[in-house]
Design a protein around this motif. Structure first.
Motif, PDB file in Angstrom:
ATOM      1  N   ASN A   1     -16.025 -13.198   8.696  1.00 48.57           N
ATOM      2  CA  ASN A   1     -15.777 -14.393   7.898  1.00 48.57           C
ATOM      3  C   ASN A   1     -16.016 -14.162   6.427  1.00 48.57           C
ATOM      4  OD1 ASN A   1     -14.989 -16.609   9.688  1.00 48.57           O
ATOM      5  ND2 ASN A   1     -16.822 -15.968  10.748  1.00 48.57           N
TER       6      ASN A   1
ATOM      7  N   ILE B   1     -20.991 -18.641   7.767  1.00 49.23           N
ATOM      8  CA  ILE B   1     -20.081 -17.560   8.146  1.00 49.23           C
ATOM      9  C   ILE B   1     -20.419 -17.012   9.525  1.00 49.23           C
ATOM     10  CG2 ILE B   1     -19.355 -16.924   5.816  1.00 49.23           C
ATOM     11  CD1 ILE B   1     -21.242 -14.616   5.910  1.00 49.23           C
ATOM     12  N   ILE B   2     -21.696 -17.127   9.931  1.00 47.80           N
ATOM     13  CA  ILE B   2     -22.021 -16.711  11.293  1.00 47.80           C
ATOM     14  C   ILE B   2     -21.308 -17.602  12.297  1.00 47.80           C
ATOM     15  CG2 ILE B   2     -23.882 -16.796  12.990  1.00 47.80           C
ATOM     16  CD1 ILE B   2     -25.653 -15.437  10.982  1.00 47.80           C
TER      17      ILE B   2
ATOM     18  N   ALA C   1     -20.289 -12.812  10.957  1.00 47.09           N
ATOM     19  CA  ALA C   1     -20.578 -12.998   9.537  1.00 47.09           C
ATOM     20  C   ALA C   1     -19.697 -12.096   8.695  1.00 47.09           C
ATOM     21  CB  ALA C   1     -22.054 -12.714   9.257  1.00 47.09           C
TER      22      ALA C   1
ATOM     23  N   THR D   1     -23.660 -11.925  15.957  1.00 48.20           N
ATOM     24  CA  THR D   1     -23.647 -12.807  14.795  1.00 48.20           C
ATOM     25  C   THR D   1     -23.238 -12.041  13.545  1.00 48.20           C
ATOM     26  OG1 THR D   1     -26.020 -12.479  14.783  1.00 48.20           O
ATOM     27  CG2 THR D   1     -25.227 -14.599  15.521  1.00 48.20           C
TER      28      THR D   1
ATOM     29  N   ASP E   1     -18.478 -19.209  11.904  1.00 44.91           N
ATOM     30  CA  ASP E   1     -17.064 -19.365  11.571  1.00 44.91           C
ATOM     31  C   ASP E   1     -16.781 -20.626  10.767  1.00 44.91           C
ATOM     32  OD1 ASP E   1     -16.750 -17.116  12.958  1.00 44.91           O
ATOM     33  OD2 ASP E   1     -15.680 -17.957  14.663  1.00 44.91           O
TER      34      ASP E   1
ATOM     35  N   MET F   1     -27.810 -10.089  17.711  1.00 43.28           N
ATOM     36  CA  MET F   1     -27.742  -9.808  16.275  1.00 43.28           C
ATOM     37  C   MET F   1     -26.418  -9.148  15.936  1.00 43.28           C
ATOM     38  SD  MET F   1     -30.582 -10.802  14.816  1.00 43.28           S
ATOM     39  CE  MET F   1     -31.263  -9.875  13.469  1.00 43.28           C
TER      40      MET F   1
ATOM     41  N   ARG G   1     -24.865 -20.797   3.468  1.00 43.83           N
ATOM     42  CA  ARG G   1     -23.630 -20.021   3.495  1.00 43.83           C
ATOM     43  C   ARG G   1     -23.634 -19.006   4.626  1.00 43.83           C
ATOM     44  NH1 ARG G   1     -19.818 -21.129  -0.563  1.00 43.83           N
ATOM     45  NH2 ARG G   1     -18.412 -20.146   0.886  1.00 43.83           N
ATOM     46  N   PHE G   2     -24.766 -18.342   4.807  1.00 43.16           N
ATOM     47  CA  PHE G   2     -24.850 -17.298   5.823  1.00 43.16           C
ATOM     48  C   PHE G   2     -24.679 -17.910   7.211  1.00 43.16           C
ATOM     49  CE2 PHE G   2     -27.466 -13.367   7.256  1.00 43.16           C
ATOM     50  CZ  PHE G   2     -26.296 -12.728   7.575  1.00 43.16           C
TER      51      PHE G   2
ATOM     52  N   TRP H   1     -30.236 -17.732  12.916  1.00 48.61           N
ATOM     53  CA  TRP H   1     -28.979 -18.226  13.460  1.00 48.61           C
ATOM     54  C   TRP H   1     -28.532 -17.410  14.647  1.00 48.61           C
ATOM     55  CZ3 TRP H   1     -27.610 -22.893  12.186  1.00 48.61           C
ATOM     56  CH2 TRP H   1     -28.250 -23.426  11.062  1.00 48.61           C
ATOM     57  N   THR H   2     -29.386 -16.515  15.134  1.00 48.49           N
ATOM     58  CA  THR H   2     -29.036 -15.753  16.323  1.00 48.49           C
ATOM     59  C   THR H   2     -29.841 -16.218  17.522  1.00 48.49           C
ATOM     60  OG1 THR H   2     -28.558 -13.821  14.981  1.00 48.49           O
ATOM     61  CG2 THR H   2     -28.929 -13.450  17.304  1.00 48.49           C
ATOM     62  N   LEU H   3     -31.151 -16.379  17.336  1.00 49.17           N
ATOM     63  CA  LEU H   3     -32.022 -16.611  18.479  1.00 49.17           C
ATOM     64  C   LEU H   3     -32.212 -18.082  18.765  1.00 49.17           C
ATOM     65  CD1 LEU H   3     -34.864 -14.017  18.072  1.00 49.17           C
ATOM     66  CD2 LEU H   3     -32.879 -13.949  19.538  1.00 49.17           C
TER      67      LEU H   3
ATOM     68  N   PHE I   1     -32.417 -11.180   6.411  1.00 49.40           N
ATOM     69  CA  PHE I   1     -32.768 -10.858   7.795  1.00 49.40           C
ATOM     70  C   PHE I   1     -33.379 -12.078   8.488  1.00 49.40           C
ATOM     71  CE2 PHE I   1     -35.876  -9.285  10.908  1.00 49.40           C
ATOM     72  CZ  PHE I   1     -35.005  -8.641  11.758  1.00 49.40           C
TER      73      PHE I   1
ATOM     74  N   TRP J   1     -30.607 -14.403   9.273  1.00 53.65           N
ATOM     75  CA  TRP J   1     -29.772 -13.842  10.337  1.00 53.65           C
ATOM     76  C   TRP J   1     -30.434 -14.075  11.693  1.00 53.65           C
ATOM     77  CZ3 TRP J   1     -29.245  -7.808  10.649  1.00 53.65           C
ATOM     78  CH2 TRP J   1     -28.337  -7.464  11.644  1.00 53.65           C
ATOM     79  N   VAL J   2     -31.736 -13.811  11.772  1.00 56.23           N
ATOM     80  CA  VAL J   2     -32.441 -14.024  13.030  1.00 56.23           C
ATOM     81  C   VAL J   2     -32.418 -15.488  13.408  1.00 56.23           C
ATOM     82  CG1 VAL J   2     -34.703 -13.993  14.106  1.00 56.23           C
ATOM     83  CG2 VAL J   2     -33.923 -12.022  12.844  1.00 56.23           C
TER      84      VAL J   2
END
Ligand code: SF4
Ligand code: SF4
Lengths: 405, 181
Positions: free
Chosen positions: B36, A45-46, B33, B29, A48, B26, A41-42, A366-368, A360, A363-364
């Motif tokens: 959304n 939403i990251i 997040a 993103t 879209d 960060m 899910r996270f 899906w960022t890096l 966290f 999140w990392v």
């Protein structure tokens, strides 16, 4: 013989068994399943997207108008559906593999991850006087005096799972993935171990429960703002604030090494899709694959648990002594005299923190983008190893120059 | 050989060590997040559509290539003269035609041929639109139907009747067979 039986504390055994069953089957495994869901899910939403939002409790089958959704977030039963799917898939063993090790490898990734949760203090004490149990029950399965050592010893066994998977699969992608992963995990174990030495020096202690209790009373390592750590309440002694610098360095090294240890992006070179198909678990299917998958998440949860216990106060509620003073309720931990609600609140706090850590991690991820393998090794050996060593010396210097009371 | 010296951007130390790019990423993103998440909770217009409930049908462009279908003209005449050009052009060989003769007592006897059987295997069709393009009689068109599903292979085989059902009537276009001319 009778003496032997008499020496066995049945009550202790029963309570331990209950704790093991509850923690592993009622908390860790569902948490693993739901962190997979959280990840999906996270990440959605990251990017879209919407993510899995269909699999709900099918109340519509029983004549209700709508399925249950929390805040419009559907798909809460997705992990069950995934599990069911994994069980129903064909468990295929390719003909060219080394059967014994091929079967052993998934277990070897999952089991150490679950074993390590034995020493994790997930709460302070539960006062069960109401239920006729006089002694408060410690919220930890095994209150070992060598907690972090046990943890590192067991969790480093996880690398065998990956090595064996890569080797026994007898094909090139898993092999490369296994080789990469083993070198990566072995390298980062060094900085992981070295990075927590300053922390152990500050606590002067290897018992995770006592560490949490200390942080509860005297401020978390990363948030030294109450109790003995705050200058205004300890006679203007700035020792803990000076130590904040090495603690921060430790925390950064520990977190990044944790990413490498659990094979998470940006260090997931062991299973990078673009180069190695799926890395060491390419040849696995069905529940065996699921075990690798769950093992990775279990390792992540345990790693987060360790980070939380060492740096973020474990189960302690932030500003607990101050809160207790303000509200009149008891939010801090007093050995043997912690009310039941505080004990439960401590457990909730611990899992909330762990959950925050997992978010966290996600999140990392899906960022890096992924690092190159040589960058990864250079970072491990040329930067973190040295930095961790210097950090140990720095901490020692501060502790000598400005000793804690 | 001429050499081109590529100008690499000069990075500050915090960029080299991924510190500021990491924070920037960060932030980016997280902003997505949070945006959304609120859309999700508020059930507002989302970036994506929930497919079976919400459909894109009203946005379909005129040139949308959906299921191929046969059409009749304003007199209800089958347009197809079973020349089989579409059968030959169809890249995945999805079309199968058995041509038939029009009996001499038919009002459209001068057209001479029409398909006896006309099958399009929708499992094979790739919606390329070649059949529509090649047809000299403008008898086959790609419609906007896209949700072609079935529970068996036989169901996915569109026969002549089904094709005319989907296609319906098209007026104008080709008038050479009309009586009054
Ligand atoms: S659209 Fe293309 S694939 Fe489909 S029937 Fe026509 S020519 Fe064949
Ligand atoms: S649909 Fe057109 S191209 Fe195909 S057989 Fe009929 S007339 Fe010929």
């Amino acid at each position: 013989m009778d003496a032997l039986f008499a020496s066995i504390d049945l009550f202790f055994l029963a309570i331990s068994a209950v704790k093991i069953v509850l923690l592993v089957f009622a908390v860790i495994l569902p948490m693993v399943a739901y962190s997979v869901y959280a990840e999906r899910r996270f990440s959605a939403i990251i990017q879209d997207r919407v993510g899995p939002n269909r699999t709900g409790i099918p109340l519509t089958l029983f004549g209700f108008k709508k399925d249950i959704q929390i805040l419009g977030i559907g798909g809460l039963l997705q992990p069950m559906a995934d599990g069911l799917k994994f069980i129903l898939k064909e468990d295929f063993t390719p003909g060219h593999v080394n059967k014994f090790y091929y079967w052993l490898a998934p277990c070897l990734t999952m089991v150490p991850a679950l074993l390590t949760c034995a020493v994790m203090p997930f709460g302070s004490e539960l006062d069960l006087n109401w239920f006729g149990i006089a002694q408060p029950i410690k919220s930890v399965i095994a209150d070992l005096n060598v907690g972090p050592l046990y943890m590192f010893a067991i969790s480093s066994l996880g690398v065998y799972g990956i090595v064996l998977a890569g080797w026994s699969s007898n094909s090139k992608y898993p092999f490369l993935g296994g080789v990469r992963s083993s070198s990566q995990m072995i390298s980062y174990e060094i900085s992981l171990g070295l990075s927590i030495i300053p922390v152990l020096m500050i606590f002067g202690e290897l018992n995770l429960s006592k560490m949490s209790a200390y942080q509860d009373a005297n401020g978390w390592l990363l948030v030294p703002l109450w109790g003995d750590s705050a200058p205004w309440s300890n006679g203007w002694h700035f020792g803990r604030w000076l130590l904040w610098i090495p603690v921060c360095i430790s925390f950064v090294i520990f977190t990044i090494s944790m990413f490498a240890e659990t094979n998470r992006t940006p260090f997931d070179l062991a299973e990078c899709e673009t180069e190695l198909v799926a890395g060491y678990h390419t040849e696995y299917s069905s529940m065996k694959f699921a075990l690798f998958f769950l093992g990775e998440y279990a390792a992540m949860i345990i790693g987060s648990g360790l980070a939380v216990t060492l740096f973020l106060g474990g189960w302690s509620i932030p500003f607990a002594p101050l809160l207790s003073k303000l509200t009149g309720l008891q939010f801090h931990f007093v050995p043997g005299a912690t009310p039941l609600y505080t004990g439960l609140l401590h457990i909730a706090t611990f899992f909330a923190k762990v959950f925050g850590c997992i978010l966290f991690f996600i999140w990392v991820r899906w960022t890096l983008p992924r690092f190159r393998f040589d960058q990864l090794m250079a970072l491990g050996w040329k930067v973190f190893f040295e930095l961790a060593l210097v950090n140990v010396i720095l901490t020692a210097g501060i502790l000598i120059w400005c000793p804690l009371k | 050989m001429a050499t081109i010296t590529v100008q690499r951007p000069k990075l500050a130390w915090h960029e080299k060590w991924f510190i500021s790019p990491f924070i920037k990423g960060m932030k980016l993103t997280l902003a997505h997040a949070i945006k959304n998440l609120f859309l999700l909770i508020g059930r507002k217009e989302k970036t994506t559509m929930e497919y079976p409930e919400q459909k894109w049908d009203s946005h379909l462009p005129d040139y949308y290539r959906g299921a191929p279908a046969l059409v009749t003209d304003e007199h209800g005449r089958e347009r197809c003269v079973s020349c089989q050009l579409c059968e030959f052009i169809c890249p995945p060989k999805a079309i199968k035609i058995i041509p038939g003769e029009i009996p001499s007592d038919d009002p459209w006897a001068k057209v001479e041929k029409r398909p006896k059987e006309f099958d399009i295997d929708m499992i094979r069709c790739i919606y390329c639109g070649m059949c529509e393009e090649v047809c000299p009689e403008q008898a086959i068109f790609l419609r906007k139907d896209y949700a072609i599903t079935g529970t068996s292979r036989a169901e996915m085989l569109h026969d002549k009747k089904r094709l005319y059902e989907i296609g319906g009537k098209r007026v104008g276009l080709v008038n050479k067979w009309n009586e009054l001319k």
